[in-house]
Design a protein around this motif. Structure first.
Motif, short mmCIF file in Angstrom:
data_model
loop_
_atom_site.label_atom_id
_atom_site.label_comp_id
_atom_site.label_asym_id
_atom_site.label_seq_id
_atom_site.Cartn_x
_atom_site.Cartn_y
_atom_site.Cartn_z
N GLU A 226 0.83 -1.20 0.00
CA GLU A 226 0.00 0.00 0.00
C GLU A 226 0.87 1.25 0.00
O GLU A 226 0.58 2.22 -0.70
CB GLU A 226 -0.94 -0.01 1.21
N THR A 227 1.96 1.22 0.78
CA THR A 227 2.89 2.36 0.82
C THR A 227 3.56 2.55 -0.53
O THR A 227 3.69 3.68 -1.00
CB THR A 227 3.96 2.14 1.91
N ALA A 228 3.93 1.47 -1.17
CA ALA A 228 4.58 1.55 -2.50
C ALA A 228 3.62 2.11 -3.54
O ALA A 228 4.01 2.85 -4.42
CB ALA A 228 5.09 0.19 -2.91
N GLU A 229 2.33 1.75 -3.45
CA GLU A 229 1.34 2.24 -4.41
C GLU A 229 1.06 3.73 -4.22
O GLU A 229 0.77 4.43 -5.18
CB GLU A 229 0.04 1.45 -4.27
N GLU A 230 1.16 4.21 -2.97
CA GLU A 230 0.92 5.61 -2.70
C GLU A 230 2.07 6.49 -3.17
O GLU A 230 1.89 7.66 -3.44
CB GLU A 230 0.71 5.83 -1.19
N ALA A 231 3.28 5.92 -3.26
CA ALA A 231 4.46 6.71 -3.64
C ALA A 231 4.52 6.99 -5.12
O ALA A 231 3.85 6.61 -5.94
CB ALA A 231 5.73 5.96 -3.22
#
Length: 114
Positions: A109-114
């Motif tokens: 989820e963090t990678a998708e937000e970046a």
């Protein structure tokens, strides 16, 4: 009665996967960690698995001695599943899988937000 499908390499991880491997077995086992469950309850908890697939997976888990099946002599039939003593030894493994999955989902989820 156990299936004894340990694989070809003799590796202990392969032996573990022969018992708990697959798409639905770990999920079934995880839902049985907290308490005994009826078959239809499992089908509601795991809606993407067909009833025949759940039946097959539960039979294999029973044959391997990690799940106990209890049929009550009543109409309509009432069938419950619970972890056996052997199955209870998998609880730390299942909880570790849950924790790893939570961590992995957060990372994704963090990678998708970046």
């Amino acid at each position: 009665m156990a299936r004894r499908v340990y694989g070809k390499t003799g590796c202990s991880v392969e032996a573990t996967l022969s018992v708990i491997g697959g798409t639905w077995k770990p999920v079934i086992l995880f839902y049985l960690v907290s308490r005994t469950r009826r078959f239809m309850e499992l089908t509601r908890l795991i809606p993407n698995a067909t009833q025949s697939m759940l039946t097959s997976q539960l039979r294999e888990l029973e044959a391997d001695g990690v799940v106990v099946r209890h049929v009550y002599p009543e109409v309509p039939p009432k069938v419950e599943y619970r972890l056996s003593e052997l199955g209870r030894t998998l609880v730390p493994v299942l909880l570790a899988m849950r924790d790893w999955g939570d961590s992995y989902k957060k990372t994704q989820e963090t990678a998708e937000e970046a």
